[in-house]
Structures are given as C-alpha cells and as structure tokens.
Design a protein around this motif. Sequence first.
Motif, mmCIF file in Angstrom:
data_model
loop_
_atom_site.group_PDB
_atom_site.id
_atom_site.type_symbol
_atom_site.label_atom_id
_atom_site.label_comp_id
_atom_site.label_asym_id
_atom_site.label_seq_id
_atom_site.Cartn_x
_atom_site.Cartn_y
_atom_site.Cartn_z
ATOM 1 N N UNK B 359 18.734 -9.429 9.964
ATOM 2 C CA UNK B 359 17.478 -9.783 9.293
ATOM 3 C C UNK B 359 16.740 -10.866 10.090
ATOM 4 N N UNK B 360 17.463 -11.910 10.470
ATOM 5 C CA UNK B 360 16.818 -13.019 11.191
ATOM 6 C C UNK B 360 16.369 -12.583 12.586
ATOM 7 N N UNK B 361 17.175 -11.751 13.239
ATOM 8 C CA UNK B 361 16.745 -11.234 14.544
ATOM 9 C C UNK B 361 15.492 -10.356 14.362
ATOM 10 N N UNK B 368 8.255 -9.159 9.417
ATOM 11 C CA UNK B 368 8.192 -9.980 8.201
ATOM 12 C C UNK B 368 9.106 -9.351 7.140
ATOM 13 N N UNK B 369 9.118 -9.985 5.977
ATOM 14 C CA UNK B 369 9.896 -9.399 4.879
ATOM 15 C C UNK B 369 9.277 -8.074 4.444
ATOM 16 N N UNK B 370 10.134 -7.193 3.976
ATOM 17 C CA UNK B 370 9.685 -5.858 3.623
ATOM 18 C C UNK B 370 10.513 -5.375 2.433
ATOM 19 N N UNK B 371 9.847 -5.207 1.300
ATOM 20 C CA UNK B 371 10.582 -4.838 0.081
ATOM 21 C C UNK B 371 10.498 -3.343 -0.220
ATOM 22 N N UNK B 372 10.078 -2.569 0.770
ATOM 23 C CA UNK B 372 9.910 -1.138 0.511
ATOM 24 C C UNK B 372 11.241 -0.466 0.162
ATOM 25 N N UNK B 373 12.329 -1.006 0.703
ATOM 26 C CA UNK B 373 13.654 -0.540 0.297
ATOM 27 C C UNK B 373 14.646 -1.692 0.518
ATOM 28 N N UNK B 374 15.923 -1.421 0.393
ATOM 29 C CA UNK B 374 16.916 -2.490 0.560
ATOM 30 C C UNK B 374 17.408 -2.597 1.995
ATOM 31 N N UNK B 378 14.320 -6.679 3.844
ATOM 32 C CA UNK B 378 14.189 -7.193 2.476
ATOM 33 C C UNK B 378 14.969 -8.507 2.416
ATOM 34 N N UNK B 379 14.744 -9.284 1.382
ATOM 35 C CA UNK B 379 15.494 -10.533 1.291
ATOM 36 C C UNK B 379 16.786 -10.291 0.511
ATOM 37 N N UNK B 380 17.785 -11.092 0.829
ATOM 38 C CA UNK B 380 19.088 -10.914 0.187
ATOM 39 C C UNK B 380 18.970 -11.074 -1.331
ATOM 40 N N UNK B 381 18.142 -12.024 -1.755
ATOM 41 C CA UNK B 381 18.002 -12.256 -3.201
ATOM 42 C C UNK B 381 17.417 -11.029 -3.910
#
Lengths: 141, 686
Positions: B359-361, B368-374, B378-381
Amino acid sequence: MLNRFVLKYFVLFIKIIVILFAVYSCTANQNNKHPKDILMSPVQIKPIVGVWIKSSSESSEHNYPDKLFFKENGLFQAIDKPESTFYIWDVGTYEFKGKTKILISCANDKIVAYGIKFSKNKQVMTITDEQKCKVQYHKSE
Amino acid sequence: MCKSHASLDGNDIFPPLPEPVYSADAQSSSSEVEDGLPRLDPVIAAPFPVFKSLKAGCYLVSYKPLVNPLKAFDGTIRVEGHTGGKTASGDLYNRPVRFIPRPWPLPPVIALGSPPNPALGIPILPRNQYTYYIRITSILEFSTITNSFNLGYQLYKYTAPNTWALEGSFFYSKMIWMTAPAGFPSPSNYLEGDVKNSVGNIVGRLKMGWVSKYLRKAVVEIDTVSGSEAPLNNAAGVDWTTVYKEVGWDVHTYTSSTNVAQASGNSWSDAEMHTAMLAKRDASNLDKEWRYHILSVKNLDSTPRGIMYDNGGTDSNNIPREGIGIASHWTIPNIPLWGLVAGQRSGASAKTFFRTAVHEIGHAMGLFHNTVNNGFMNTTDVIASSATPPVTPFPNNIIFSYADDDKRRLRHYPDIHVRPGGTRFGDASMANPTISPLDESYNLDGIQFTVTPLLETVPLGAPVRVNIELKNAMGQDMLLPANLTLKGGNIKGTVTGSNGQARTFSPIIICMDDEQLDVLKAGKSIISDLTLLRGKEGALFPNEGLYTIQVILHWDVDGFPIELKSNANVMVTPVVDESHAKAAMKTLSTPDLLLTLAFGGDHLKDGVDALQTALKNKTLRPHFSYTECKRISKPYFKRKADLKKAAELITSDTIMSKTEVTKAKLLFKDLDADVKKSVNSILDAK
C-alpha cells in the motif's frame, strides 16, 4: 469519638486513593494506546457525523475536500471527488482528542492533529491546521 | 534526395520510408536509395496473408524531429494487451548532445549522444531530460495482414514541477515492421514510421523496438531494524513479484540491512526515517534505476501501521516518493473489528504487514487511496470495517491486488508521476495530462455467449448454479473453447454484491494447457453449467441480497487474447430459521466444501461434514442433494459405490441443471430397471 474521627478520615483517605488510582489508570491506558486504538469511541463524535460541505478555506494549497462524510464508526471519506483532484483528506480515520483537537489520517497515511471548533448550533465546523490555516465546513441538510 | 517526400523548411533529413514490400523482386531493389542514406528494410511479407500483431510489452522508442539535426528523444512505449485489444502510452526524454573536443583552434564538434542500448531492456533515463508523455489514441488493436498499421497519438510537453501542455493537436505515423538493428532482443518486433502532424506534414521519424515483456521495472530495497520483519510476502503465495507482474512491472525486491540502528525514543519520526534511508540504502542514483526504499521499524510516530513519509517538509533532499516506513510492533487492537488478527503484533501478521508495505509503495508510485474494492490502495481501516465475520473476517477480505483503475495508472501514468524522484505526491492524476484511453471491448460478432441462473432466488448458504451456452452463429465452423466448466482453464468471473464488493472465481485446477479448443460447427452450441460457492476471497454469496454474476470465457488465438462476458443476477434470500442459519454458517465457512462439490470423495473431512450438515437442513438439502448423489455413486477406496442410495437422493425438489440431469442419467444406467425407471421419470420432469 476519636476512633470515629479516625475512621471517618481513614475512609476518606481510602476514597481519595481509589479515585486517584482510577484517574491514573485511565490516563495511563490512554497514554499507552495509539490514537487508532481508541478509535470509534462514541464520545464526542456525534456532532461531526454526517456530510459536510466546504464553505471556505484560507489554505487552497492543501486541497481540502469540497464534501466530506464523517461516519459514526470513526471513518471518513471525501465524496463527489473529481477524478483529477488530489485531496489531503481522501479516506481514512478521525478521532477527537479533547473538545478542540481532532486527529485525521491523511492521503499518505500520516495522522495529523488539527484544531476543531463547532458553531453553537453544530451546523458549522472550522478546522485549523498546524500553520493556523482554517477551513470551514457547514453541515449538509 | 527523394523529391516526392514531404519536408519542412526544405530540409530533407530522412530517407523516405518504403511501402510494404510483398514480392521477392521488390526485396532485391530495396537495398539502395538514391540519396545514399541507409535504406530502411521492411520485413518481407509472405506471398500469402500472414496475421501480424503488436507484441505486448515495453518498446524502446526514439523520436527524431525533422527540424533540428541535434535534437532527438528516447523513451518507451508501453503496450498493454487485454481483451479489448491494446492500450498504449509512452514517454520521451531529451537525448543530450555531447561536445567532442578538437585540437585548438578548432571548435569542438557538437553531436547527439548515444541512444539507449536495446540489449539492456527497459531503459531508465534521467529525470531532468523528461520531456513528453505520449498519449496513444489509436494503435493496432488485434492483427493485420498488411505490414503496417497507423499509430495515432498526442504529445504532452512536461514542465516541472507539474505543468503539461498539448503540443500540436495530434500526430500519426504509419508504422512499418522492419528487421531490427543489432541488439534488439526480438528482431521481428521492430517498427519505424514517419511522424505526421494533423495537417499531414512529416515532422519526424519514430522508431520502436520491443525490449521487454514488462512495461516498467523497479527495485525495492528493504532495510529493517533488529527485531522487525521484512515484508516479503503474505504467507499465502503472494509476493512482490506476483503483485507487480499483474500490473506489468518487473520489480526486484531484496532485503539489505537487518540491523539499522534504532532512532531516538520508542518510535520513529518521519524525518528520522528519511535520514536513515539516505544513510542506509545501497544505491541512490534514481536516474539509473527506479529504486524505492522500505524501512521496517518497530513503531512510528505519525501513524500506527505505515506511511509514505517522503513528501512535503519531511523530504529534506527534495526528491519525493523515494521511501516508505512500516511498523512491525504496533499491537493490533483487540476488538472484533480486527477479526483474526485482533491483539496480534502487526509484523506477526504477514497478510496485513505485507499489504501495508505494498500500500505504501503504491503511494510512492503516485497512487492515492482507492475504495473501489478491498485492494491494496484501500485503507486497512475501511477493509477491516467491511469484513463480514464469521464468514469472511478481516484480514481474509483483503484483495491482494491493485484495483483495475490503479493498475491502469501504474501502467499508463507518465513516468514522472510514478518513478521515484518525479512529481510530488499528490500531483499525479489521470487528467494532467490526460492518460491514454481504454479501448472498447472486443466484440466477437457471431459468437453468442449467454449465462442464465438456474434459479433466480437461492437461500443463503446454497451454491448458485448458472447455465452457460456458447453458440457459433458465424455461419462457418470455428475453433472455440471446448470445456466451459471450472475444471477447464477458460472460465473465470466475478460476483458483485449490492454493496459493490466484487469477489472472483477462477478454475479450480491450474491448467498447464488452458487452450483446449475444439471445432464448433456452424449453428451449434456448447451447453454447460457452473456451480458457484467460493472464490479466491472466500464465500461468493456471504450475505442475503442481490448479486451480479459475470462469467468470462477467455482464450487465446495466436497470441490474441479473446474474452466474452455475460452477466446474470441472483437474489440470495435470508435465513428462515435457526437450523438454516447454522447450516448456512457451516457451508459458507468451510473452504473444503467447494472441493467436495467439485471432486467428491471422502478425504476432505470438513467438506463432507459441511455437506452432511447441509443435507440435514430442509432449506439447503435440495441444493446439495445432487452433490451427495454424485459423491456416493462413485467408489472411494474401500467404500463401494451406492447407486441405490444415490438415486434416493434425487427427488422432485432436487435442484439440478440440465447438464447435471444428463450426467445423472449416465450415473444410473446400471441400476435395476424399476429403480432406474423411477429415478429417470423424476429426472425427465426437471
């Protein structure tokens, strides 16, 4: 008489010790916890839950979102984000720290402390960053 | 000089490109040209039509503008092959000139520098020479029987820190296959073409030769403090190579220092990590290699799990996105939200630890963050909060893959947005500059692929059966996939719930040869069915609600990937009573049940146990009866086949597809006549 006096103050002393220990325990626990460990505490999050629309910003360079959705579970998300736009707050976690501070996780996963202030009717909130730049949001109907 | 060739300012610098040559006679006359410049020899086409296609991968490119003999650009064109054809993009870097000194008083000679060596594969060029993003708008999507195709593109000129200007409106080149000069690894995948502007004037020449099956390459160095793990994989078969192979990156990851000195205090500040990266990394010339740095430490000041610290004020050397930090000793809160890893140390949970590093790489690559799927960005939370325990608790709901739109960014963003030391974090976007467009999906006219659900409503915990039909309506016999089941290699798909979460299913067996093609006569169909229960991410239908099933039939013809897709909807109904709830819990949370469904046998105790539990429940029994029938009708070591008992499982309620009915009749062919008659009458009624 003396015994009753001693007993009264002994009980008072014990109560004070218990209270001090309880206060210490709570503080110690909080200090040992990482901000995210105490996420989603129901205390204090209620006024912020909902959709907020940006009214003004003194700091345009920080790309604060136009519309933010703070959820009850301690997560937030920028909504209606145009594809080409970068927001410093895109999606992540938030957590209140006292009544005037909020921790928000940023686009690079850094958790940053901001000042936060609500209007009396809780319909306007002002968030202040470390450089004292302010961004104001009003609550969506 | 070739008089018929268009030129700018009267300067004819290039020899004309020859038209494709199709005869041996023409070949013999192509070795000389009237101006004496070396002639560009196309690959000679065979006397009969041969399909040519553009090989996917990275091409070393040079662009030589006509107007200035001391101007040239080198770079890459990335050609992504997919079911819809090809998507391509590229980058051009200015080729520096060099001064060749001569004895005084003669002035030095100014000459163009050397182009990159194609034998070294994907070139890494200096960031300060970055000039153009090539937005490719048209390309050879599939194949041609000619020796050329038209390449259409736009050039976006880059000015630091992040300004992009469209140069001209568009350009196009008729790219002709030629024999590659020495050094190119694939001599037949080399093309040249004159570059024409929007009014048809020749403005330069473009050369492109295939150098790698990958689109980009990078190195990831991992340093750790003593006692912190290196995030090498997810302990379930996914590592850096597999993650980045999927997006077309050749990523080499290795662990270097394992005893980086602890920073002051219990945890690391962003500045301390940046300082440690500068001090400890093995190499730092980002103009020679794309090197990303991971520092695994026990705890972080500014966040619990991981951070791409290298931006803004922390970036003391003003070279952004070089490094990330992750924490191995963060204690995951011991609350239900965190599922199976609650209370664990972050570094001890390979799934979450590896995910955080990737994720960080991803941030270091400009995402950027992407909530389209897991997926990774996406963020861990958010992923933890979307888990559906007990069926799919966190971290089993993590998708170890970048989302499709992030894959596109990693493949087709300009170099300067993704490479370390390029644009600042936050500058990358699909619109600045506008990145290469996706192609329309390929429609194979005349081949009909349809998927229909056997039942439109299915109780929670039951498998979902879908019927598949592949029909050849082309009017001629066609070579098409013969096996339309999950035991073949040509079927895969996704199941998307009403919350938008997609889960994938793919062949149960990894087929070494997935091209099992067979002739399908004109007007004929292949009919098959799928029984869907579990996929890579766990149960495919874990909750009640509406699901869309997309089945993809894919195969390859002479290197061209072809995909046909069809969708079907099913409604999963809620549990009706406690018994159903318990049985559904068992079927949804037992991975082995899928294998028992597919292969039968007695060896998978958990699978057989879950099957028996389902059979005891009146709601689920009709959906699993045929599975049990199949299982017991075949012997398993000492256990003999019990056809009579198997036949008793088939009732009018038993849910069976047409294919299953046909197979069942074959199973019962050796039964006693009266029993066979009875069961066949039930099967015939289905």
